[in-house]
Design an enzyme around this catalytic site. Structure first.
Site, short mmCIF file in Angstrom:
data_model
loop_
_atom_site.label_atom_id
_atom_site.label_comp_id
_atom_site.label_asym_id
_atom_site.label_seq_id
_atom_site.Cartn_x
_atom_site.Cartn_y
_atom_site.Cartn_z
N PRO A 4 -16.09 59.24 -25.15
CA PRO A 4 -16.62 58.29 -26.11
C PRO A 4 -16.77 57.20 -26.08
O PRO A 4 -15.96 56.91 -24.95
CB PRO A 4 -14.75 59.02 -26.40
CG PRO A 4 -14.63 59.83 -26.15
CD PRO A 4 -15.32 60.04 -24.71
N TYR A 5 -17.72 56.35 -26.74
CA TYR A 5 -18.17 54.50 -25.85
C TYR A 5 -17.59 53.98 -27.30
O TYR A 5 -18.23 54.02 -28.48
CB TYR A 5 -19.36 55.16 -25.71
CG TYR A 5 -19.57 53.34 -25.20
CD1 TYR A 5 -19.81 52.89 -24.19
CD2 TYR A 5 -20.20 52.46 -26.50
CE1 TYR A 5 -19.78 51.92 -23.39
CE2 TYR A 5 -20.39 50.91 -26.00
CZ TYR A 5 -20.86 50.85 -24.05
OH TYR A 5 -20.95 49.93 -23.90
N THR A 57 -12.80 48.06 -29.97
CA THR A 57 -13.29 48.96 -31.40
C THR A 57 -11.47 49.25 -32.03
O THR A 57 -10.81 49.23 -30.96
CB THR A 57 -14.49 49.98 -31.30
OG1 THR A 57 -13.59 50.72 -30.34
CG2 THR A 57 -15.25 49.57 -31.01
N LEU A 74 -8.88 63.45 -24.65
CA LEU A 74 -8.51 64.71 -25.49
C LEU A 74 -9.34 64.78 -26.22
O LEU A 74 -9.72 66.27 -26.87
CB LEU A 74 -7.45 64.16 -26.37
CG LEU A 74 -6.22 64.64 -25.17
CD1 LEU A 74 -4.76 63.98 -25.41
CD2 LEU A 74 -5.75 65.57 -24.34
N GLY A 129 -9.66 58.31 -24.26
CA GLY A 129 -10.92 59.21 -24.24
C GLY A 129 -10.86 60.62 -23.81
O GLY A 129 -12.13 61.61 -22.91
N TYR A 151 -0.08 38.20 -16.49
CA TYR A 151 -1.40 38.48 -17.17
C TYR A 151 -1.62 37.65 -15.45
O TYR A 151 -1.98 36.05 -15.16
CB TYR A 151 -1.93 38.28 -17.71
CG TYR A 151 -3.31 38.68 -17.81
CD1 TYR A 151 -3.68 39.50 -19.03
CD2 TYR A 151 -4.44 37.59 -18.24
CE1 TYR A 151 -5.20 39.82 -18.93
CE2 TYR A 151 -5.45 37.71 -17.86
CZ TYR A 151 -5.87 39.37 -19.22
OH TYR A 151 -7.11 40.03 -18.27
N THR A 178 -6.57 53.24 -25.31
CA THR A 178 -6.04 52.24 -24.80
C THR A 178 -4.57 51.65 -25.10
O THR A 178 -4.27 50.74 -23.81
CB THR A 178 -6.51 51.35 -23.85
OG1 THR A 178 -7.38 50.31 -25.44
CG2 THR A 178 -8.45 51.75 -23.67
N PHE A 228 -15.53 42.22 -29.82
CA PHE A 228 -16.91 44.18 -29.27
C PHE A 228 -16.29 45.07 -28.84
O PHE A 228 -16.34 46.11 -29.54
CB PHE A 228 -17.07 43.72 -27.80
CG PHE A 228 -18.03 42.74 -27.92
CD1 PHE A 228 -18.73 42.22 -28.54
CD2 PHE A 228 -17.54 40.91 -27.03
CE1 PHE A 228 -19.64 41.32 -28.18
CE2 PHE A 228 -18.42 39.90 -26.77
CZ PHE A 228 -20.15 39.71 -27.04
#
Ligand SMILES: Cc1cc2nc3c(=O)[nH]c(=O)nc-3n(C[C@H](O)[C@H](O)[C@H](O)COP(=O)(O)OP(=O)(O)OC[C@H]3O[C@@H](n4cnc5c(N)ncnc54)[C@H](O)[C@@H]3O)c2cc1C
EC number: 2.5.1.26
Lengths: 634, 675
Positions: free
Chosen positions: A210-211, A285, A347, A345, A554, A292, A283
């Protein structure tokens, strides 16, 4: 940015703060007239010519038409050094377009040993002959053709989806080529399309990756080089509609391929927002966020993605997984959403999500506080978290990052502002005895109705004062947020001058924050030295999120690689070492970037053997033939 | 003191590393007294002293440190905990903590330091010919102090160790350490306070049960260390070694100083092994008396003042060797689990995991082995070894010859010899004898121990005097033992094994290593490495030939082998005698005190009637070590009672072990031990 946003200094108002921030992020928003909210399952596929609807999408199927093939963001937007040798941002999309940053060059020279004389001119376009040819199975393609779902074997489109935005991936685009890339790209336009594709993939034993927005920073999108089957990149970008908005329950049902900026813009037209704003939101989604476990900068008000989703639909090789109702909380055994959230991505494909929405806040205000040193700053953030009064966003930048942010001060038009600036600097560094090489700054973003924001603001500044913090204005705050959002553009510029950079993150209990930051930076410095990096590295950190029990930290790491024969290997070793250090200091493997392939080496020890086995057995049940074979996590 | 003697040559195998064993390295020692003999002591004491400091240091007064300690989460936690357990109000416990801290804390003060700089200059010049310091070590230390918190780990042979070290550091303009000193120093009123002002902090010798004490103490040490206020110094051996043999390490303080690194409160910590070698130890006779049970005088100021008479004596040279600072991070990497403390709040006291304990113990042994490796050996030590094998007297010529022979063996084994290359061997030996004329004399070309001078007396008095002389002499021989122990135990194993099969020899070696592991320093675990090291060194001096299956003594080698066994014979015989005592006399449970008394009178009788020559068995050190060893071997079982431990003998095991100790080695009369 300060000047760019100058016109809006007085801080929005009823016209929609989120809208405004979006504009700040991407001044390019040529919002299409009358985006329709369609409940139809699929748009007219019959129309072969690009329709008005397809134009309205921000991202065309051939993304390379507007996005860089070898870097971050839009083709027309980048940092360059202009003829005078000053850094400048090109294009008109963003409000910083055309603005000059006179301090950036010196900062680059001083902190990274960069020099305008040592420039690399990257190749202008892909060398088609280098691109691995497609080995797509003909039988599969024939069946795919029958479904009428658009697909392509075009080389550029395949390369575009062979990577995310890790340093080594971008570096490879500029200087080499991936060993393995997808063999075909498909663009399903709705849930049912995805069901069909997955069925075909199972039938023909094809691997699907998937992308979403392609912003992954964990090597999650890279194709496993040893994959012999056809690799299909399933691009979700055409599944980008809002199916419905439920104002009674404040939820929206949205297709998973929608990019953050589209989602917020479209909801904004109805007066709503999700408030989920990862720095990549232009960008990335909705599906990517779910896959994630993404985190947005305003999570203090809106929550992280796992707090935002009410319902998820995912297509797996076993069929579709979803809950039967939209109850706000359930005790029905382990929450199946948590198998999906963070599944990266491996599963199935997330196709539709019901997400919480909120009315757009009336008022928004940036702010900043300067502290004499990082220790005091961290103590202040801890106290804010303890009192549970964190504003929408509160971030504490260390001195290095503060100085970096300072280098992004735009050229000021009026003498008046510069004088004021000078005075302020003088005030901070001299009068109050702050050491400019120790001080650090917290950036703040408040949201809500005006009165409450002002009240809230006062509360936070009062706490800050107890830790020696001085209010330092809105501009400083806003510039801080700008830095995080243009950072990827800055990295691209660095790459032209032998400077490589990357970021990574972790989460850690409060009492270890300082030790972790110090030790990781020290470890980086030491590793760079040992590995023969010729110039001292730039390493900086910020506490970027606060929680009751800890914080998200971070890091930025950048260095000049002149004189190194294999800069990527060196970089990777240093990042590995930094991660080891993080783990040894009680930090987590990741707060929001995910595991992907970059960090999977540590997953087992992070979740214990049994935990790892649980994940494995879920995978085994859901996808026994490893159709979703991107090789992440396990 | 000319630099000639200060340049020592060494062949340096760090024990356990068989590489570079032949690479000679010269270390430049500088005699810091040389300058003192030329220039004004007052100016030296008043000099501008601006040591480099830890790069992340924010300066802090001793009193402020105390506040930090008392307010720390660690101490606060224990205070609350104790308050809950005892019902006492937290304020009172807090008060108690403050008192503990006042008793303990240092209050380093420039005035005191300058006072010491001045007076010690005077005293040291009186007592010592030279104080030689390796300069490269000082440079490395200076570097290290800036980078990370530093722990100094000196050997401990004398009360003056820590003053001496501070003196050296002051001379080199290096940061003065704070030092963990035994609380008994506080008994000396003025001196105690002076020491405190010079950086000593004090710890009670035993505080096992006292949680508050432990918490305050640990936090104090950690606060000083991790903020880099000063290097922390303490003795791994815990106490002065009365025998000059390195004592087995104590782990308490090492645990404390390693903790900030293990919990990642600091990025790294440097551990610096320091070897202080005295050509003649100030307390030599005191120690010998103590070992023989003449009670140790309490540390009192007047006692120290009486010691003034020693000011008129010559105590030769001192060598202070600062070892390479070792990064704890490097030592730990790949060695211990990355995150042993992730699942506990770091301020809650936690018993270290087994893994951590094991690691701490390894570090402790490693540091001690490094101390041993860097000890500078004087010619007199070799003389003492030879002499003890040739009692009651040896001709000077023969003594010189054997000493030179031993010198070569020592160098082959990697001993760090300070041999005066500018003198002929004869002169070197004579000068050693002269320096130690309180122990030996040259009478008609014969070298003898000074054990009979006081004329005839009661038999037990004779035994005592003889023992005193032998223990004195032994305390010098002992300095060679830890370098010789591995090849020597191989030699011992070779002598008692009736075949040349490596396996059998090894098993005998392992037995002796086990028996003597309280006596000598072995890296924990892995006897095989020790065996290989021993074989390797014996091969190097052509004493044995090693094949994959076998070990042969060469023709030339038997000399070396019997020399080595003779060198360690007092220990073998001592342990045999102790076993004999146990099987004959110890029928009921006994305390350590009773045991020592019993062994002493049992063996005294044997010595009086001349049925043994093993005077060293009278040493309480050997007695205690043997007891510990027998407990470990299961011969004696130890039980904890209200007031300490009691012991009882397990006859069956005793018979077995005694058999192993006895039967295999022919007990020769020491007289017969000839080269
Ligand atoms: C400059 C920059 C800033 C960033 N800032 C943030 C931040 O603030 N917060 C944050 O959380 N992350 C951030 N990221 C990381 C990244 O944006 C997130 O991981 C994001 O969630 C990825 O979304 P995407 O749509 O781009 O997914 P992609 O990168 O396309 O894919 C990521 C993974 O999810 C899988 N996936 C994608 N879509 C689906 C789907 N529909 N169903 C199933 N699996 C899917 C892919 O297979 C891949 O394994 C940042 C990245 C960059 C480069």
């Amino acid at each position: 940015m300060a000047a760019a946003a100058g016109g809006e200094r007085n801080g929005g108002g009823s016209d929609g703060a989120a809208q405004r921030r979006l504009r700040i992020l991407s001044g390019h928003l040529h919002a299409p007239p009358g985006t329709q909210l369609s409940a139809n399952p699929c748009r007219g596929r019959a129309a072969t010519a690009p329709s008005a609807a397809s134009q309205s999408r921000v991202f065309p199927k051939r993304r390379q038409e507007i996005l860089k093939w070898n870097g971050w963001g839009y083709n027309d937007s980048k940092f360059i050094f202009n003829k005078k040798g000053h850094a400048e941002f090109t294009g008109k999309r963003y409000q910083i377009g055309g603005i000059v940053f006179p301090l950036l060059k010196e900062w680059l020279e001083k902190n990274l040993g960069g020099s305008l004389e040592h420039k690399i001119t990257p190749r202008a376009s892909l060398n088609i002959s280098e691109i691995p040819p497609s080995i797509a199975s003909e039988e599969f393609l024939q069946d795919l053709q029958m479904t009428k779902i658009p697909y392509s074997k075009e080389a550029e489109s395949r390369v575009f989806r062979a990577h995310g935005h890790c340093l080594h991936e971008i570096f490879l685009l500029r200087e080499g080529m991936f060993k393995r890339i997808p063999d075909v790209v498909v663009w399903p336009e709705c849930h049912d399309d995805v069901v069909k594709i997955v069925e075909l993939a199972c039938k023909h034993s094809v691997c699907i990756i998937p992308y979403g927005g392609g912003t992954s920073v964990s090597s999650a999108l890279e194709c496993p080089p040893e994959e012999k089957r056809t690799i299909v990149s399933l691009d979700t970008s055409q599944m980008n509609r809002i199916h419905w908005i439920d104002e009674k329950n404040l939820t929206a049902h949205v297709e998973a391929g929608i990019a953050g900026q589209d989602l917020e813009r479209q909801l904004g037209e109805s007066g709503y927002c999700t408030g989920h704003e990862p720095d990549s939101m232009e960008f990335s989604t909705l599906g990517g966020w779910v896959a994630t476990r993404a985190s947005g900068m305003k999570k203090n008000i809106y929550g992280n993605i796992e707090d935002l989703v009410v319902h998820i639909k995912m297509v797996t090789p076993r069929g579709v997984i979803q809950k039967s109702c939209q109850g706000p909380r359930m005790s029905t055994g382990p929450d199946i959403h948590h198998f999906i959230l963070g599944s990266e991505g491996t599963l199935g494909v997330v196709t539709e999500v019901t997400i919480k929405i909120r009315p757009i806040p009336e008022y928004q205000k940036y702010g900043s506080v300067v502290f004499p040193n990082f220790e005091r700053g961290v103590a202040c953030l801890r106290e804010v978290a303890k009192q549970r009064c964190a504003p929408a966003s509160i971030r504490l930048m260390d001195n290095e990052q503060f100085q970096f942010g300072h280098a992004l001060k735009p050229q000021v038009a009026s003498i008046f502002t510069s004088l004021l600036d000078g005075l302020k600097k003088f005030y901070i560094t001299k009068f109050k005895g702050f050491d400019p090489n120790l001080l650090c700054v917290a950036t703040l973003l408040f949201e809500g109705d005006r009165e409450k924001v002002l009240q809230h603001e006062k509360q936070v500044y009062d706490i800050a004062a107890k830790f020696g913090g001085l209010a330092a204005g809105e501009d400083n705050g806003q510039r801080g947020y700008m830095l995080t959002f243009v950072i990827a553009y800055i990295r691209d510029m660095g790459l032209d001058y032998y400077i490589i950079g990357e970021s990574f993150e972790t989460s850690v209990p409060w009492d270890r924050v300082l030790d972790l930051c110090r030790n990781v930076k020290e470890r980086i410095a030491r590793e760079c030295k040992e590995k023969g990096v010729q110039f001292p590295p730039f390493s900086a950190c910020r506490v970027t999120q606060t929680y009751d029990a800890g914080a998200c930290v971070y890091f930025y790491l950048g260095f000049n690689y002149r004189g190194l024969s294999d800069p990527m290997r060196v970089y990777e070793e240093i990042e590995m070492a930094a991660r080891e250090e993080i783990l040894a200091n009680g930090g987590s493997l990741s707060h929001h970037h995910g595991v992907g392939k970059l960090r999977k080496h540590w997953l087992k020890e992070s979740v214990s053997d049994v935990g790892f086995g649980m994940l494995k057995s879920v995978k085994q049940f859901v996808d026994p033939n490893n159709i979703f074979g991107n090789g992440n996590l396990l | 003191m000319a630099a000639a003697g200060a340049v020592a040559r060494r062949r340096g195998p760090p024990v356990y590393s068989q590489k570079n064993i032949t690479s000679k390295k010269k270390y430049d020692f500088e005699d810091i007294l040389e300058e003192r003999r030329k220039a004004s002591d007052l100016r030296y004491a008043m000099k501008c002293y601006t040591p480099v400091v830890y790069k992340e240091l924010s300066p802090c007064k001793p009193s402020a440190i105390k506040t930090v300690v008392l307010q720390s989460e660690q101490v606060q936690y224990v205070v609350r905990q104790l308050s809950k357990e005892t019902g006492e109000s937290p304020d009172i416990i807090q008060e108690e903590a403050a008192e503990i801290l006042d008793e303990m804390g240092h209050s380093m003060h420039m005035g005191a330091i300058r006072f010491f700089a001045f007076t010690l200059s005077k005293i040291f010049k009186c007592l010592f010919r030279s104080i030689c310091v390796n300069e490269d070590g000082m440079q490395k230390l200076q570097q290290a102090i800036q980078e990370h918190p530093v722990v100094l780990l000196p050997s401990h042979r004398s009360y003056i160790d820590f003053l001496l070290l501070s003196y050296v550091l002051y001379t080199y303009d290096l940061a003065l350490p704070v030092i963990a000193a035994g609380i008994d120093f506080l008994g000396m009123k003025i001196v105690g306070e002076l020491l405190r002002k010079s950086g000593a902090f004090f710890m009670r010798r035993t505080f096992g049960g006292n949680k508050l004490y432990w918490a305050v103490f640990a936090e104090y040490v950690k606060t000083v260390l991790k903020n880099g206020y000063a290097p922390v110094e303490f003795y791994l051996e815990g106490t002065r070694s009365r025998t000059a043999k390195t004592l087995n390490p104590k782990f308490g303080l090492l645990n404390i100083v390693m903790d900030p690194f293990l919990k990642r409160e600091v990025f790294d910590i440097y551990l610096v092994p320091i070897s202080i070698s005295y050509e003649r130890v100030l307390e030599e006779s005191l120690y010998a008396c103590e070992l023989l049970g003449v009670p140790k005088p309490k540390e009192s100021t007047s006692g120290l003042l009486k010691a003034r008479k020693i000011l008129s004596e010559d105590f030769g040279s001192i060598h202070v060797y600062f070892g390479q600072p070792l990064s704890l991070r490097t030592l730990a990497s790949g060695r211990i689990n990355r995150c042993p403390f992730n699942l506990f709040p770091r301020h809650i006291p936690q018993k270290p995991s087994e893994e951590v304990q094991e690691f701490v113990s390894e570090i402790a042994y490693k540091m001690e082995l490094l101390q041993i490796e860097n000890m500078v050996l004087s010619p007199w030590i070799l003389v003492a070894v030879v002499l003890l094998q040739n009692l009651p007297a040896i001709e000077l010529e023969l003594l010189v010859e054997k000493t030179v022979w031993l010198k070569n063996v020592t160098q082959t084994f990697g001993g760090f010899l300070d041999w005066p290359d500018n003198l002929c061997a004869n002169k070197a030996v004579r000068s050693a004898l002269a320096l130690h004329s309180n122990i030996v004399s040259l009478v008609n070309g014969q070298v003898v121990l000074n054990d009979k001078e006081m004329g005839p007396g009661a038999p037990e008095e004779l035994v005592f005097k003889q023992a005193l002389a032998i223990l004195l002499c032994g305390s010098y021989r002992n300095q060679l033992l830890n370098i010789f122990v591995r090849p020597a135990l191989v030699a011992l194993a070779l002598e008692i094994t009736h075949s040349s099969r490596k396996e059998e020899i090894y098993s005998n070696f392992a037995f002796w290593r086990d028996v003597f592991s309280d006596e000598f320093i072995f890296f924990p675990g892995i006897p095989l490495k020790d065996f290989e090291e021993g074989c390797f060194l014996l091969t190097k001096c052509d004493a044995v030939q090693v094949t994959p299956q076998q070990v042969f003594v060469t023709e030339k080698g038997s000399v070396v082998i019997s020399f080595l066994t003779a060198m360690f014979r007092p220990f073998v015989e001592g342990y045999q005698l102790i076993c004999r005592y146990l099987s004959k006399e110890a029928n009921e449970a006994f305390t350590e005190k009773q045991f020592i008394f019993g062994v002493r009178s049992f063996t005294s009788q044997l010595l009086e009637i001349g049925s043994t020559q093993c005077y060293e068995v009278l040493s309480s050190d050997m007695q205690k070590n043997a007891l510990a060893s027998l407990v470990r071997l299961g011969v004696v079982s130890r039980r904890k009672m209200n007031d300490g431990f009691t012991y009882s003998v397990n006859k069956e095991t005793l018979n077995k072990i005694a058999g192993m100790l006895e039967s295999r080695i022919p007990v020769r009369k020491p007289m017969a031990a000839r080269l």
